[in-house]
Enzyme design. Structure first.
Site, mmCIF file in Angstrom:
data_model
loop_
_atom_site.group_PDB
_atom_site.id
_atom_site.type_symbol
_atom_site.label_atom_id
_atom_site.label_comp_id
_atom_site.label_asym_id
_atom_site.label_seq_id
_atom_site.Cartn_x
_atom_site.Cartn_y
_atom_site.Cartn_z
ATOM 1 N N THR A 35 6.411 1.710 13.841
ATOM 2 C CA THR A 35 4.958 1.598 13.989
ATOM 3 C C THR A 35 4.463 1.897 15.404
ATOM 4 O OG1 THR A 35 3.171 -0.062 14.081
ATOM 5 C CG2 THR A 35 5.388 -0.909 14.243
ATOM 6 N N GLN A 91 0.829 -1.221 0.000
ATOM 7 C CA GLN A 91 0.000 0.000 0.000
ATOM 8 C C GLN A 91 0.863 1.271 0.000
ATOM 9 O OE1 GLN A 91 -3.574 1.369 2.736
ATOM 10 N NE2 GLN A 91 -1.678 1.820 3.816
ATOM 11 N N ARG A 144 -5.555 -0.723 0.508
ATOM 12 C CA ARG A 144 -5.133 -1.429 1.728
ATOM 13 C C ARG A 144 -5.311 -2.923 1.511
ATOM 14 N NH1 ARG A 144 -2.168 -1.682 6.363
ATOM 15 N NH2 ARG A 144 -3.262 -0.828 8.172
ATOM 16 N N GLU A 147 2.437 0.182 16.854
ATOM 17 C CA GLU A 147 2.330 -1.115 17.555
ATOM 18 C C GLU A 147 3.418 -1.262 18.615
ATOM 19 O OE1 GLU A 147 0.415 -4.249 17.185
ATOM 20 O OE2 GLU A 147 -1.002 -2.741 16.538
ATOM 21 N N TYR A 160 5.219 -9.197 15.778
ATOM 22 C CA TYR A 160 5.421 -8.136 14.775
ATOM 23 C C TYR A 160 6.009 -6.891 15.435
ATOM 24 C CZ TYR A 160 4.031 -4.086 11.919
ATOM 25 O OH TYR A 160 4.019 -2.900 11.222
ATOM 26 N N LYS A 169 9.683 -5.121 14.978
ATOM 27 C CA LYS A 169 9.759 -3.718 14.538
ATOM 28 C C LYS A 169 10.544 -2.868 15.548
ATOM 29 C CE LYS A 169 7.484 -3.035 10.609
ATOM 30 N NZ LYS A 169 8.010 -2.241 9.488
HETATM 31 P P1 NDP Z 1 1.897 -3.924 2.996
HETATM 32 O O1 NDP Z 1 1.677 -5.203 3.702
HETATM 33 O O2 NDP Z 1 0.839 -3.386 2.100
HETATM 34 O O3 NDP Z 1 3.244 -4.051 2.112
HETATM 35 C C1 NDP Z 1 4.364 -4.740 2.574
HETATM 36 C C2 NDP Z 1 5.380 -4.841 1.472
HETATM 37 O O4 NDP Z 1 6.522 -5.565 1.942
HETATM 38 C C3 NDP Z 1 4.902 -5.585 0.211
HETATM 39 O O5 NDP Z 1 5.406 -4.920 -0.923
HETATM 40 C C4 NDP Z 1 5.565 -6.943 0.351
HETATM 41 O O6 NDP Z 1 5.814 -7.583 -0.860
HETATM 42 C C5 NDP Z 1 6.889 -6.505 0.961
HETATM 43 N N1 NDP Z 1 7.627 -7.613 1.560
HETATM 44 C C6 NDP Z 1 7.190 -8.511 2.483
HETATM 45 N N2 NDP Z 1 8.166 -9.377 2.789
HETATM 46 C C7 NDP Z 1 9.247 -9.037 2.050
HETATM 47 C C8 NDP Z 1 10.552 -9.558 1.919
HETATM 48 N N3 NDP Z 1 10.959 -10.625 2.605
HETATM 49 N N4 NDP Z 1 11.415 -8.943 1.075
HETATM 50 C C9 NDP Z 1 11.027 -7.871 0.355
HETATM 51 N N5 NDP Z 1 9.790 -7.334 0.415
HETATM 52 C C10 NDP Z 1 8.913 -7.913 1.254
HETATM 53 O O7 NDP Z 1 2.291 -2.841 4.104
HETATM 54 P P2 NDP Z 1 1.998 -1.263 4.144
HETATM 55 O O8 NDP Z 1 2.286 -0.681 2.833
HETATM 56 O O9 NDP Z 1 0.691 -1.030 4.804
HETATM 57 O O10 NDP Z 1 3.086 -0.787 5.209
HETATM 58 C C11 NDP Z 1 4.394 -0.372 4.792
HETATM 59 C C12 NDP Z 1 5.342 -0.476 5.973
HETATM 60 O O11 NDP Z 1 4.907 0.378 7.018
HETATM 61 C C13 NDP Z 1 5.447 -1.868 6.587
HETATM 62 O O12 NDP Z 1 6.775 -2.022 7.021
HETATM 63 C C14 NDP Z 1 4.506 -1.802 7.789
HETATM 64 O O13 NDP Z 1 4.909 -2.732 8.770
HETATM 65 C C15 NDP Z 1 4.711 -0.369 8.230
HETATM 66 N N6 NDP Z 1 3.582 0.267 8.891
HETATM 67 C C16 NDP Z 1 2.367 0.281 8.282
HETATM 68 C C17 NDP Z 1 1.323 0.974 8.854
HETATM 69 C C18 NDP Z 1 -0.032 1.005 8.222
HETATM 70 O O14 NDP Z 1 -0.996 1.351 8.928
HETATM 71 N N7 NDP Z 1 -0.158 0.705 6.933
HETATM 72 C C19 NDP Z 1 1.499 1.701 10.139
HETATM 73 C C20 NDP Z 1 2.845 1.623 10.667
HETATM 74 C C21 NDP Z 1 3.839 0.946 10.050
HETATM 75 P P3 NDP Z 1 4.765 -8.642 -1.537
HETATM 76 O O15 NDP Z 1 3.880 -7.795 -2.384
HETATM 77 O O16 NDP Z 1 5.684 -9.526 -2.300
HETATM 78 O O17 NDP Z 1 4.061 -9.322 -0.417
HETATM 79 P P1 GDR Z 2 -3.347 -3.432 13.123
HETATM 80 O O1 GDR Z 2 -4.419 -3.435 11.940
HETATM 81 O O2 GDR Z 2 -3.232 -4.741 13.790
HETATM 82 O O3 GDR Z 2 -3.653 -2.238 13.985
HETATM 83 O O4 GDR Z 2 -1.984 -3.216 12.317
HETATM 84 P P2 GDR Z 2 -5.708 -4.335 11.698
HETATM 85 O O5 GDR Z 2 -6.546 -3.574 10.745
HETATM 86 O O6 GDR Z 2 -5.356 -5.739 11.332
HETATM 87 O O7 GDR Z 2 -6.404 -4.382 13.148
HETATM 88 C C1 GDR Z 2 -6.894 -3.214 13.776
HETATM 89 C C2 GDR Z 2 -7.736 -3.592 14.976
HETATM 90 O O8 GDR Z 2 -8.961 -4.178 14.534
HETATM 91 C C3 GDR Z 2 -9.241 -5.322 15.350
HETATM 92 N N1 GDR Z 2 -10.106 -6.254 14.623
HETATM 93 C C4 GDR Z 2 -9.796 -6.914 13.504
HETATM 94 N N2 GDR Z 2 -8.673 -6.870 12.742
HETATM 95 C C5 GDR Z 2 -8.660 -7.628 11.610
HETATM 96 N N3 GDR Z 2 -7.584 -7.574 10.813
HETATM 97 N N4 GDR Z 2 -9.707 -8.444 11.261
HETATM 98 C C6 GDR Z 2 -10.844 -8.524 12.019
HETATM 99 O O9 GDR Z 2 -11.773 -9.250 11.680
HETATM 100 C C7 GDR Z 2 -10.896 -7.703 13.183
HETATM 101 N N5 GDR Z 2 -11.839 -7.485 14.131
HETATM 102 C C8 GDR Z 2 -11.361 -6.606 14.995
HETATM 103 C C9 GDR Z 2 -7.855 -5.891 15.645
HETATM 104 O O10 GDR Z 2 -7.916 -6.791 16.748
HETATM 105 C C10 GDR Z 2 -7.088 -4.605 15.924
HETATM 106 O O11 GDR Z 2 -7.282 -4.202 17.239
HETATM 107 C C11 GDR Z 2 -1.869 -2.264 11.264
HETATM 108 C C12 GDR Z 2 -0.812 -2.804 10.288
HETATM 109 O O12 GDR Z 2 -0.783 -1.985 9.149
HETATM 110 C C13 GDR Z 2 0.553 -2.826 10.921
HETATM 111 O O13 GDR Z 2 1.527 -3.185 9.946
HETATM 112 C C14 GDR Z 2 0.857 -1.431 11.473
HETATM 113 O O14 GDR Z 2 2.123 -1.412 12.087
HETATM 114 C C15 GDR Z 2 -0.229 -0.999 12.460
HETATM 115 O O15 GDR Z 2 -1.475 -1.012 11.777
HETATM 116 C C16 GDR Z 2 0.005 0.408 12.993
#
Ligand code: NDP
Ligand code: GDR
Length: 351
Positions: free
Chosen positions: A126, A13, A186, A128, A151, A155
């Site tokens: 993050t 994303q 997403r 988290e 996770y 991190k």
């Molecule tokens: P996504 O899950 O959408 O994307 C993760 C990316 O990492 C994908 O491109 C995936 O590739 C790649 N990847 C996974 N494993 C490997 C590997 N072994 N080597 C190379 N690439 C790999 O995550 P987001 O875009 O939502 O998040 C981006 C970053 O920010 C992540 O590090 C996440 O933990 C962190 N983050 C996200 C938040 C959020 O709310 N979105 C909040 C805080 C932190 P593939 O397509 O091949 O699976």
């Molecule tokens: P999070 O995102 O764990 O905060 O991590 P997620 O959307 O998975 O969960 C948010 C909250 O919702 C509650 N929940 C559920 N979650 C999922 N996935 N599915 C369900 O059915 C459901 N029902 C309730 C969860 O328990 C949780 O409390 C995201 C990721 O992008 C991480 O990589 C990033 O670091 C953090 O946000 C900040």
């Protein structure tokens, strides 16, 4: 001369949003992508930018591929967004998560230190990492860290290694402590997209029920497009530092459901939602709400999209996607295909 950036996690994303932002600023963008049996380029296709970037083969598990990618890209800026990012999976695959999200970052730092030591480095940390720790119910850069999932622990290790490489080797390393950020692209397993997808399906008569876990969990949800701007701004500063990026508001999963069903005119939404204990986590975070004052004051950053606008945007995108799926005409059909496949997998894996 234009700047060059290397983005890991380019197929995710944030990777897609950041690519779009940097291309708009005239960067030459290299994206690191790992080999998969089926290429995962749907998000880059969604923005029609696949041909505008150079994709390099590499994996955070493979040191050599990272060195090769850094040598090839000669980046001015490196954004490490790659991760096993789904918290729930980190309990079923703790070792893989630690390898990618923890040690993978050290592999990348080593490659940057050796082959692009002057590059500015962004690490995707993050909220988290806080776990249930807070200061008056909120979190900022000073709040104690107490991670509660494999996770978050991986991190946290990466966070401190990034800072340690800055302090030890004078690298320009920043960590962005980002709170949840969402968008129409997403991953389907995250709760916001799971809800908006189901709401659109229920509205169109394609689904009857939505099964969720903890409806009382509260998160600070923002828009991914806003958050990648903060990443870029961090690397434009004179000094590398850590920044909280958040909206400063929190909403429960229940609130999100109510807003998403409300966006399609369904007010009695509770009758469509059931609780399934498979979605309850072994250790939950009750509330995350960031204080983004430092980012606002130093970076001039502010979120532009409100919670209500975010929910509306996501629900509208689902309706559009599902309608275009029926006609099989738009680029978005790729997205639909992938999301359908993912949903099937998720069902099998019980996540
Ligand atoms: P996504 O899950 O959408 O994307 C993760 C990316 O990492 C994908 O491109 C995936 O590739 C790649 N990847 C996974 N494993 C490997 C590997 N072994 N080597 C190379 N690439 C790999 O995550 P987001 O875009 O939502 O998040 C981006 C970053 O920010 C992540 O590090 C996440 O933990 C962190 N983050 C996200 C938040 C959020 O709310 N979105 C909040 C805080 C932190 P593939 O397509 O091949 O699976
Ligand atoms: P999070 O995102 O764990 O905060 O991590 P997620 O959307 O998975 O969960 C948010 C909250 O919702 C509650 N929940 C559920 N979650 C999922 N996935 N599915 C369900 O059915 C459901 N029902 C309730 C969860 O328990 C949780 O409390 C995201 C990721 O992008 C991480 O990589 C990033 O670091 C953090 O946000 C900040």
């Amino acid at each position: 001369m234009s700047k060059s950036a290397l983005i890991t996690g380019v197929t995710g994303q944030d990777g897609a949003y950041l690519c779009k932002l940097l291309l708009g600023k005239g960067y030459k963008v290299f994206g690191l992508a790992r080999r998969l049996s089926t290429p995962n380029l749907w998000r880059l296709k969604y923005f029609d930018i696949v041909d505008k970037i150079e994709i390099l083969d590499g994996d955070l598990l493979d040191q050599e591929s990272l060195a090769t990618a850094v040598k090839k890209a000669k980046p001015d800026e490196v954004y490490n967004l790659a991760a096993q990012s789904f918290v729930a999976t980190s309990w079923t695959q703790p070792i893989l998560t630690s390898e990618i999200d923890g040690l993978g970052v050290v592999r990348l730092l080593n490659a940057v230190r050796s082959f692009a030591p002057h590059a500015k480095f962004y690490q995707a940390s993050t909220s988290e990492m806080y776990g249930n720790s807070h200061t008056n119910g909120k979190q900022d850069e000073q709040t104690a860290l107490h991670p509660r999932s494999p996770y978050a622990i991986a991190k946290l290790y990466a966070h401190w290694m990034t800072i340690n490489y800055r302090e030890s080797y004078d690298m320009f390393n920043c960590c962005g402590i980002l709170f949840n950020h969402e968008s129409p692209i997403r991953g389907i397993e995250f709760v916001t997209r799971k809800i908006t997808d189901a709401v659109a399906r229920i509205k169109l008569g394609l689904q009857d029920k939505l099964l969720l876990g903890n409806l009382d969990a509260r998160r600070d949800w923002g828009f991914a497009g806003d958050y990648v701007e903060a990443m870029w701004l961090m690397l434009q500063q004179d000094k590398p530092e850590e920044y909280v990026v958040a909206t400063g508001e929190n909403h429960s999963v229940r609130d999100f459901c109510s807003a998403a069903f409300g966006a399609v005119g369904i007010s009695d939404w509770e009758k469509y939602v059931g609780i399934d204990k498979r979605y309850i986590r072994p250790a939950e975070l009750n509330i995350l709400q960031g204080i983004p004052n430092k980012a606002t004051e130093r970076l001039g950053w502010k979120p532009k999209v409100t919670f209500k606008e975010l929910v509306q945007m996501m629900v509208e995108a689902e309706l559009k996607r599902l309608s275009s799926n029926r006609s099989h005409q738009s680029l978005a059909s790729n997205l639909i295909h992938d999301s359908e496949q993912l949903k099937k997998e998720i069902k099998v894996k019980n996540i």
